[in-house]
Design a protein around this motif. Structure first.
Motif, PDB file in Angstrom:
ATOM      1  N   THR A   1       0.822  -1.218   0.000  1.00 20.88           N
ATOM      2  CA  THR A   1       0.000   0.000   0.000  1.00 20.88           C
ATOM      3  C   THR A   1       0.852   1.263   0.000  1.00 20.88           C
ATOM      4  OG1 THR A   1      -0.176  -0.081   2.415  1.00 20.88           O
ATOM      5  CG2 THR A   1      -1.961  -1.114   1.139  1.00 20.88           C
TER       6      THR A   1
ATOM      7  N   ALA B   1       1.746  -4.766  -6.060  1.00 18.81           N
ATOM      8  CA  ALA B   1       0.711  -5.695  -5.589  1.00 18.81           C
ATOM      9  C   ALA B   1       0.946  -7.087  -6.155  1.00 18.81           C
ATOM     10  CB  ALA B   1      -0.670  -5.183  -5.986  1.00 18.81           C
TER      11      ALA B   1
ATOM     12  N   SER C   1      -1.862  -8.973   1.847  1.00 15.67           N
ATOM     13  CA  SER C   1      -2.480  -7.651   1.912  1.00 15.67           C
ATOM     14  C   SER C   1      -3.835  -7.676   1.217  1.00 15.67           C
ATOM     15  CB  SER C   1      -1.577  -6.618   1.227  1.00 15.67           C
ATOM     16  OG  SER C   1      -2.298  -5.441   0.929  1.00 15.67           O
ATOM     17  N   PRO C   2      -4.920  -7.351   1.928  1.00 14.73           N
ATOM     18  CA  PRO C   2      -6.250  -7.328   1.293  1.00 14.73           C
ATOM     19  C   PRO C   2      -6.308  -6.340   0.134  1.00 14.73           C
ATOM     20  CG  PRO C   2      -6.439  -7.186   3.691  1.00 14.73           C
ATOM     21  CD  PRO C   2      -4.994  -7.007   3.353  1.00 14.73           C
ATOM     22  N   GLU C   3      -5.630  -5.202   0.285  1.00 15.70           N
ATOM     23  CA  GLU C   3      -5.634  -4.191  -0.777  1.00 15.70           C
ATOM     24  C   GLU C   3      -4.931  -4.709  -2.033  1.00 15.70           C
ATOM     25  OE1 GLU C   3      -5.813  -2.103   3.203  1.00 15.70           O
ATOM     26  OE2 GLU C   3      -4.553  -3.675   2.300  1.00 15.70           O
TER      27      GLU C   3
ATOM     28  N   TRP D   1      -4.493  -7.888  -2.903  1.00 14.85           N
ATOM     29  CA  TRP D   1      -5.305  -8.955  -3.479  1.00 14.85           C
ATOM     30  C   TRP D   1      -6.510  -8.381  -4.224  1.00 14.85           C
ATOM     31  CZ3 TRP D   1      -5.165 -13.507  -5.305  1.00 14.85           C
ATOM     32  CH2 TRP D   1      -6.329 -14.256  -5.475  1.00 14.85           C
ATOM     33  N   SER D   2      -7.112  -7.372  -3.649  1.00 16.55           N
ATOM     34  CA  SER D   2      -8.267  -6.735  -4.293  1.00 16.55           C
ATOM     35  C   SER D   2      -7.862  -6.085  -5.616  1.00 16.55           C
ATOM     36  CB  SER D   2      -8.875  -5.687  -3.354  1.00 16.55           C
ATOM     37  OG  SER D   2      -9.943  -5.012  -3.963  1.00 16.55           O
ATOM     38  N   ALA D   3      -6.653  -5.507  -5.656  1.00 21.26           N
ATOM     39  CA  ALA D   3      -6.184  -4.835  -6.876  1.00 21.26           C
ATOM     40  C   ALA D   3      -6.066  -5.814  -8.038  1.00 21.26           C
ATOM     41  CB  ALA D   3      -4.842  -4.163  -6.619  1.00 21.26           C
TER      42      ALA D   3
ATOM     43  N   ASN E   1      -7.926  -8.499  -8.449  1.00 20.16           N
ATOM     44  CA  ASN E   1      -9.302  -8.844  -8.844  1.00 20.16           C
ATOM     45  C   ASN E   1      -9.384 -10.236  -9.482  1.00 20.16           C
ATOM     46  OD1 ASN E   1     -12.071  -8.305  -9.062  1.00 20.16           O
ATOM     47  ND2 ASN E   1     -11.879  -7.509 -11.133  1.00 20.16           N
TER      48      ASN E   1
ATOM     49  N   ASP F   1     -10.526 -14.323  -9.150  1.00 16.38           N
ATOM     50  CA  ASP F   1     -11.432 -15.208  -8.415  1.00 16.38           C
ATOM     51  C   ASP F   1     -10.683 -16.480  -8.013  1.00 16.38           C
ATOM     52  OD1 ASP F   1     -11.336 -16.888 -10.689  1.00 16.38           O
ATOM     53  OD2 ASP F   1     -13.080 -15.894 -11.559  1.00 16.38           O
ATOM     54  N   ASP F   2     -11.324 -17.306  -7.196  1.00 19.27           N
ATOM     55  CA  ASP F   2     -10.670 -18.505  -6.661  1.00 19.27           C
ATOM     56  C   ASP F   2     -10.268 -19.476  -7.772  1.00 19.27           C
ATOM     57  OD1 ASP F   2     -10.982 -17.489  -4.147  1.00 19.27           O
ATOM     58  OD2 ASP F   2     -12.745 -18.692  -3.645  1.00 19.27           O
TER      59      ASP F   2
END
Length: 278
Positions: A210, A220, A246-248, A250-252, A254, A256-257
């Motif tokens: 971050t 990321a 880091s959730p941020e 991982w979110s960046a 985008n 899926d599993d």
């Protein structure tokens, strides 16, 4: 970081002794690659002046990772089929490999190459325009550890012992014993080597993605790759603990599993080729 803290950090780095410099031929290669008029033949001729570097670039170019059906016999051919950015990465990678090998850090090389492979896979999955750039960032992300072991072997040994005895994260042991981390050291080295921000940010902030302002996506990707490689047990970065994702970051990405599972499966296959790089 305040100016006072930056000055203190620089002083601490300079106390380590002179930072490693890129060999003269590598500096020329880096300079040539940035020029629009550079030709594959001209760059190939320059690399071939250094026999050891030339051999390593060809070894990497012919490894199963790239999967070319015909053997690449010349550096100029490697430049044509791989592109300037990849050859730049292979050149830097070969230089870093020699530093790690000289320091007896084969497991760190395996970890670094694993992160490079996974970062490359993830970059392609998220549609990054230059996945080879992420391969390079992953390969170089733990440069600071190499500098620490080469320049401060006794301190590095104390850090390693603390990690082993107390089951610490490497970063925590570094802060406790040295007062800074391998990421801090790598930041100064990236500056000394004039690396672009797309490499410097992932090297400095792969543990704190971050904080990356100039290259947040690249950072990321390298962060997620680093965590995945540690979880998969490829090589060793110095401790056996898997850091939190880091959730941020991982979110960046985008992803899926299902896509993540596909990435892990592909990485496991590519890890089997790592010995071909050694």
């Amino acid at each position: 970081m305040t100016e006072t803290e930056q000055a203190d950090l620089k002083y601490r780095i300079e106390k380590l002794g002179q930072l490693p410099t890129l060999p003269q031929v590598v500096e020329k290669i880096m300079s040539m690659i940035d020029r629009p008029e550079t030709s594959a033949e001209g760059l190939g001729r320059l690399i071939e002046k250094d026999q050891v570097l030339s051999a390593k670039v060809l070894q990497l170019a012919n490894s199963p990772f790239y999967g070319f059906p015909a053997r690449i016999a010349s550096v100029s051919h490697a430049v044509v089929v791989l592109g300037l950015n990849v050859v730049k990465g292979l050149t830097l990678g070969a230089t870093v490999f020699d530093m790690m090998k000289a320091a007896g850090m084969d497991q760190l090389w395996r970890h670094s190459l694993g992160v490079a492979m996974v970062a490359h896979i993830l970059a392609k999955k998220v549609g990054h325009k230059n996945p080879e750039e992420l391969f390079v960032a992953g390969l170089l992300h733990d440069l600071g550890k190499v500098v620490m072991y080469v320049k401060l072997p006794e301190t590095a040994s104390r850090i390693g012992q603390a990690v082993q005895d107390r089951d610490l994260y490497m970063m925590d042991a570094e802060r406790e014993i040295l007062g800074l981390t391998h990421a801090d050291i790598a930041g100064w080295l990236a500056t000394a080597w004039h690396l672009p921000i797309v490499l410097k940010d992932p090297i400095m902030y792969h543990h704190q993605p971050t904080l990356a302002q100039g290259a947040p996506m690249q950072t990321a990707i390298v962060h997620v790759a680093d965590v995945l490689v540690k979880a998969m047990g490829c090589g060793s970065s110095g401790d056996d603990l898997v850091p939190a994702l880091s959730p941020e970051a991982w979110s960046a990405l985008n992803l899926d599993d299902e896509t993540l599972s596909a990435c892990v499966a592909q990485a496991a296959q590519e890890f089997e080729t790592i010995d071909d790089y050694l």
